[in-house]
Structures are given as structure tokens and as C-alpha cells.
Scaffold this active site. Structure first.
Site, mmCIF file in Angstrom:
data_model
loop_
_atom_site.group_PDB
_atom_site.id
_atom_site.type_symbol
_atom_site.label_atom_id
_atom_site.label_comp_id
_atom_site.label_asym_id
_atom_site.label_seq_id
_atom_site.Cartn_x
_atom_site.Cartn_y
_atom_site.Cartn_z
ATOM 1 N N ASN A 78 -13.421 -73.357 -51.331
ATOM 2 C CA ASN A 78 -13.040 -74.820 -50.767
ATOM 3 C C ASN A 78 -11.606 -74.849 -51.027
ATOM 4 O OD1 ASN A 78 -13.087 -77.495 -49.729
ATOM 5 N ND2 ASN A 78 -15.307 -77.632 -50.499
ATOM 6 N N THR A 79 -10.746 -75.992 -50.813
ATOM 7 C CA THR A 79 -9.431 -76.383 -50.863
ATOM 8 C C THR A 79 -9.339 -76.293 -52.426
ATOM 9 O OG1 THR A 79 -9.940 -78.545 -51.023
ATOM 10 C CG2 THR A 79 -9.155 -77.582 -49.017
ATOM 11 N N ASN B 40 -4.370 -82.064 -47.666
ATOM 12 C CA ASN B 40 -5.204 -83.028 -46.828
ATOM 13 C C ASN B 40 -6.146 -84.107 -47.933
ATOM 14 O OD1 ASN B 40 -8.375 -83.235 -46.663
ATOM 15 N ND2 ASN B 40 -7.616 -80.880 -46.959
ATOM 16 N N SER C 181 -15.485 -75.697 -42.173
ATOM 17 C CA SER C 181 -15.957 -76.866 -42.054
ATOM 18 C C SER C 181 -14.500 -78.015 -42.054
ATOM 19 C CB SER C 181 -16.640 -77.500 -43.235
ATOM 20 O OG SER C 181 -17.141 -78.710 -43.476
ATOM 21 N N CYS D 120 -15.784 -81.008 -52.538
ATOM 22 C CA CYS D 120 -14.869 -81.971 -51.753
ATOM 23 C C CYS D 120 -13.969 -82.624 -52.848
ATOM 24 C CB CYS D 120 -15.190 -82.522 -50.831
ATOM 25 S SG CYS D 120 -13.701 -83.619 -50.126
ATOM 26 N N GLY E 240 -9.888 -71.667 -40.938
ATOM 27 C CA GLY E 240 -9.784 -73.281 -41.069
ATOM 28 C C GLY E 240 -8.560 -73.723 -40.408
#
Lengths: 309, 271
Positions: free
Chosen positions: A196-197, A71, A23, A132, A269
Site C-alpha cells: 500500500n502507500t 494523496n 485499488s 489505508c 496504480g
């Protein structure tokens, strides 16, 4: 040597191969159709969609570090309705296997969005972005609480059609990711997307301030690969669900590493920014690598210590 | 729609043309002719060291080759200029919306460039000469004489350039000061001109202020930090004028915009 069966099953849905896009790194799957066919991938996971469009965060939004990328995009997206109107029909027409990444402002909204989706064809699953780090109302609060995860996954399962897959994407920024995975499994998730990050921060030495206005940002890229492998391993020992490994993949060896620690599929990603056709290359390279290693399927790379999934 | 190509490209030639500034030529075949302002995403090739490709404006391109002007600004551009001949990078090009010379060539044009911002405007100047509609004036500014990549226009195919430097203007043909002074003078003879500009943000803001005061239209080629070059990562967004004003990417909807389209330029209070 017989051929390799690359297919992977996530709940009720079979994907032709285990290479997906992650994503936020390949748009809505239609931005490189002049170079590669998105239908050749196991699946495209869309940029995260929200019920209403989001403008995202102010500049600066990215900072490249030596082995990774920070990011702070802030979930900028066209909104679910515009996606369904303008993107999904084209994806469907091209035969792209599409997983919609969804984020919500409050826990009940996930089920509302999925209920809306049931009026449309052309998608195979949803991935709940519970994690997120870049938005004020933050998915992170949902994503760190096993009780909330159970509640959300349960509510989504109640409206999700029986032939669609439910993936739950977990944050690595917790003490025990296994607790979160167990909660998702108990509530009926079909697969765990992991990770996720990683929360990070960069400093501007001239201004003596964090580079990003929100201070924290999401760290991705090769630097987080070992972190992701550790989290996938941890989750694989805790649940029986298929795991979609994410984090720092830039080569077929990285894909194999994820398969060893328990992933059944992977998402590519950040490396897509440097090589927009990488995921396609990896489908071919994975098949060749498995043949070379005498494996008839990706599952055969799985570490014996983990047992069968 | 331009026909993008993506793939490996070998470094064919490199030439030092100014302080820390090189012209690099790669073997690369694009699917369409590059418009001035269009750019490439160039990945230095070592994936272990560089997570992102670098956006480079196209200086010129032809049958199987593409040229860039690179000023060393960080470790990525350093790697590009220090690479050995024959080494490989990866290129995605051409990208973005360039200057629309089909319509602009009918107007009286003044080109204003600062630093490596000369790249899209030099390509524009050459294309205008080829069309027999050269720009009325082309103005280039740099900090000092050693920052002027004179070889770039030494073949004269981009017409004559007026050169401005902030220091060391004692050499014969150089004007002392900022390009905006050159622009103010040029406008005296060409009050109806359209201005095309590219350079540091402060320079472009100054050009926009002049254009607003004198009523001249300004087209800009913007620069912004990019991740993908293709509109998907949303790193290089800029807000268009209006309320709330669409948020677009410099890489896909730009990098060329009319100044009134861009909120931070259109709404800036006159100095």
C-alpha cells in the site's frame, strides 16, 4: 519460440494475465470503457468499498511531487450496496475479472461484507485493504498487528466461497512486513498484495503547516518502486503464497523487476492517471518482453535465490 | 456523451501572447466538437518528471488540431510552453460538462472572465457569434496590460471584449479596476441577463455575490486540482448544495455548474 503463458493462479482462481489495476486508481473498472476493454486485464481491483458510503476527506486531496504523488482521499466510495447494485452487474456483463477491495471500521465487518457478497455473482475475489493511512478509524491499526490480521483473514475465509480468491494488502509502514505476511498465510490468505502507500507529508512553507489537514498522506508513484521491491523480496522469502507486487510501476521493465523479486502478478496504480491505458499496454509489452528473454511464463523471471513459490 | 479520444499529440505551433502566456496548438483529433468549458488532460510527456497530466481548458479546436492558452504557473506548464515544435504530449479530450449553449443562447448573456479564465468564455463568445446570438457584453480582466492576450480575440470572431486592468490602464481602450465593476455597469442595461463567469476563485465569489443581490443567474466554470480528469481519483471533489449534499467531481460532473448548485458558493454570506 513458443508462446508465453501469462496466466497466474491466486488460490482457486486463475487470471489470464498478471496485470491488474490497483485499488483507487481506476475507479470501479467502468470509467474508460470507451478507450479500452477492462476484460482484457488480468483483473480490475475496485476502488476500496466500505459497508456504508464514505465522503472522504476535505480538500486538498492530492499533491504532486517530483517523482511521486501524495494523496489524502480518505476512502471516498459509493458503499458496498451501491456498488453491488450499480457497478457489479455491468462488470459481470462485460466479463471483467473483478477483485473487490474492502475496508472496514472494525475487524468483524470484513466477514460481514464478504457474507453479503456471496449473494452476488460476477466477482472473482476480495482484497482486504488493511492498510489505508488516510482514515481516522484507520485500517492501519488492523494492518500493523499480526494477531488482528490472523483474526480477520480467518473470519473472512470462513464465509468466502471456495472458488474465490482472498488477497491481503499490506502496509509498508512497519518494521517487519514479513511478520504480517506470515500471519495472513497462516490464516488462509491466497495471496499477498504488497505494498500500500508509504506514509508521507508535505509542508506549506507560507502557512508553516502540513499541506493536508490530517498531516499524513499516502505516497505513491515512481518514488516508491524501490521500497516496494524491497518489501516484496522480504515477503517472498517469508511465505509461499503468490505475491501481487504494487508500487510505482510505469513501464514493462518495472513489471519485470517485480517478477524478479518474487511477485506472480502486479497492480498498476498511480501511473494510470497519466496513462489510463497503461495497464493494457503492459499486457502486450510483458508478453513481448518475456519472449525476448526466452521466458515461457512470468514465473521464469523469478530470482533463483528465492526458489520456487 | 462526448466522444473522448486519448493519444499522443505533436506540438504544431506556439505563440507568446502575453506575459508568461502562450497559445499552444497540437495535432489532435477529438471525437466530438468541444463545448466551451470542456477541457483536456495534457501530459507533458516526460513520465520521469511528471506524475500527473495537466487539466487545460480548450481554447478552440478544429479538424485535426486543438488549441490551449497556457499561463506558466509551475513546472508542468513551464515544460509545456518550453517544449520544441514537433515534440509530443499525450492528450485525453474532450472532458467534462461544458456550457450548454443550446439553452443558454436563448438568454441575454454577460460573460465575465479573469486571467486564463478567459479560455472557456472566449470559446463561448465565438460559438454565440456563430449562432447569431452574441453575448450582450463580454468583460475580461487582468492584472496589467501585458497580461492581456489580445491576439486571442484579435480576429474579432468572438465579438467585442471590454478590457479591465488593475494597474496601467492609461492605454486608450482599457478600464481601470476589477471586472466586477464592469459587470455592475453591464447589468444596468441588461437587468435580466444570465452571467457566465470563469476566473480566480475570489473573482467568481464576487460575481456570485452580485448575481445573488441582483437576482441574476450565474453559471461558473470551476477550477480544481485534478489527478485523472475522468472522475476516478476523486481529487477534485466539490460539495453540491443540500443536506448532506452530493459530493461530485469538478472533472466529470463539472467543470461548469450553476452557482446555486455549489455549496461553498451558495452558502457564502453576502459581503
Amino acid at each position: 519460440m513458443k508462446g508465453v503463458d501469462l496466466s497466474v493462479q491466486l488460490g482457486p482462481v486463475t487470471f489470464a494475465n498478471p496485470i491488474f489495476t490497483a485499488s483507487g486508481t481506476w475507479g470501479y473498472g467502468l470509467d474508460f470503457v470507451d478507450l479500452v476493454d477492462p476484460a482484457a486485464l488480468g483483473a480490475v481491483v475496485t476502488k476500496t468499498l466500505t459497508a456504508v458510503p464514505r465522503r472522504g476527506n476535505p480538500q486538498p486531496r492530492v499533491r504532486e511531487l517530483r517523482h511521486g504523488l501524495l494523496n489524502s482521499i480518505g476512502l471516498e466510495n459509493v458503499g458496498l450496496q451501491a456498488f453491488l447494485r450499480e457497478k457489479l452487474p455491468a462488470l459481470r456483463e462485460r466479463g471483467v475479472r473483478t477483485i473487490l477491495s474492502l475496508a472496514a471500521r472494525e475487524s468483524g465487518e470484513f466477514a460481514t461484507m464478504v457474507a453479503e457478497l456471496t449473494r452476488h455473482e460476477g466477482w472473482q475475489g476480495v482484497e482486504l485493504n488493511l492498510s489505508c493511512p488516510n482514515v481516522a478509524e484507520g485500517g492501519l491499526d488492523f494492518g500493523r498487528d499480526p494477531f488482528r490480521i490472523r483474526e480477520i483473514v480467518d473470519s473472512v475465509r470462513q464465509v468466502l466461497p471456495a472458488d474465490r480468491a482472498l488477497l491481503v494488502k499490506l502496509t509498508p509502514n512497519v518494521t517487519s512486513i514479513a511478520d504480517l505476511a506470515v500471519a495472513a498465510q497462516d490464516a488462509g490468505a491466497h495471496a499477498i498484495s504488497c505494498i500500500n502507500t508509504v506514509v508521507g507529508l508535505e509542508v506549506d512553507l507560507e502557512t508553516r503547516r502540513p499541506v493536508f489537514p490530517r498531516a499524513f498522506a499516502g505516497y505513491s508513484g515512481p518514488a516508491i518502486l524501490p521500497i516496494a521491491l524491497a518489501k516484496v523480496w522480504e515477503v517472498a522469502r517469508a511465505v509461499d503464497l503468490p505475491i501481487v507486487g504494487i508500487g510505482g510501476i510505469s513501464s514493462v521493465e518495472d513489471v519485470l523487476r517485480f517478477l524478479v523479486v518474487g511477485a506472480g502478478a502486479v497492480q498498476v496504480g498511480t501511473a494510470l492517471f497519466a496513462r489510463p491505458t497503461l495497464a493494457h499496454d503492459l499486457v502486450k509489452e510483458l508478453e513481448e518482453s518475456l519472449i525476448t528473454r526466452g521466458c515461457a511464463s512470468p514465473m521464469q523471471m523469478r530470482c533463483e535465490e528465492l526458489g520456487r513459490s | 456523451m462526448t466522444d473522448r479520444r486519448y493519444g499522443p499529440a505533436l506540438l504544431r505551433a506556439k505563440e507568446s501572447v502575453a506575459r508568461e502566456t502562450w497559445v499552444l496548438r497540437y495535432d489532435f483529433e477529438m471525437g466530438s466538437v468541444a463545448l466551451p468549458g470542456q477541457f483536456a488532460m495534457v501530459h507533458p510527456g516526460c513520465d520521469e518528471l511528471f506524475v500527473l497530466p495537466r487539466p487545460l481548458s480548450i481554447l478552440d479546436a478544429g479538424d485535426g488540431w486543438i488549441d490551449f492558452l497556457v499561463k506558466v504557473a509551475g513546472r508542468g506548464s513551464r515544460a509545456l510552453v518550453e517544449a520544441d515544435l514537433g515534440s509530443a504530449v499525450r492528450i485525453l479530450a474532450p472532458l467534462g460538462r461544458g456550457f450548454d449553449l443550446d439553452s443558454l443562447a436563448c438568454e441575454t448573456l454577460i460573460l465575465v472572465a479573469g486571467g486564463v479564465g478567459v479560455v472557456p468564455l472566449h470559446l463561448a463568445a465565438r460559438r454565440l457569434v456563430e449562432r447569431g446570438r452574441p453575448a450582450r457584453r463580454a468583460i475580461f480582466g487582468a492584472r496589467a496590460p501585458e497580461d492581456l492576450p489580445r491576439q486571442v480575440w484579435s480576429d474579432g470572431r468572438g465579438g467585442d471584449w471590454e478590457l479591465w486592468v488593475q494597474e496601467g490602464a492609461e492605454e486608450g481602450d482599457l478600464h481601470p479596476g476589477l471586472v466586477t465593476e464592469g459587470l455592475e455597469r453591464a447589468l444596468v442595461d441588461a437587468a435580466d441577463a444570465t452571467i457566465l463567469a470563469c476566473g480566480p476563485t475570489a473573482m467568481m465569489q464576487a460575481v456570485v455575490r452580485i448575481g445573488r443581490r441582483t437576482g441574476n443567474r450565474v453559471w461558473l466554470c470551476l477550477e480544481e486540482q485534478m489527478g485523472c480528469g475522468a472522475g476516478v481519483c476523486r481529487a477534485c471533489v466539490v460539495d453540491l448544495s443540500g443536506d448532506p449534499g452530493q459530493r461530485v467531481t469538478v472533472c466529470r460532473e463539472g467543470p461548469v455548474f450553476e452557482s446555486s448548485e455549489i455549496r461553498f458558493l451558495a452558502e457564502e454570506t453576502p459581503a
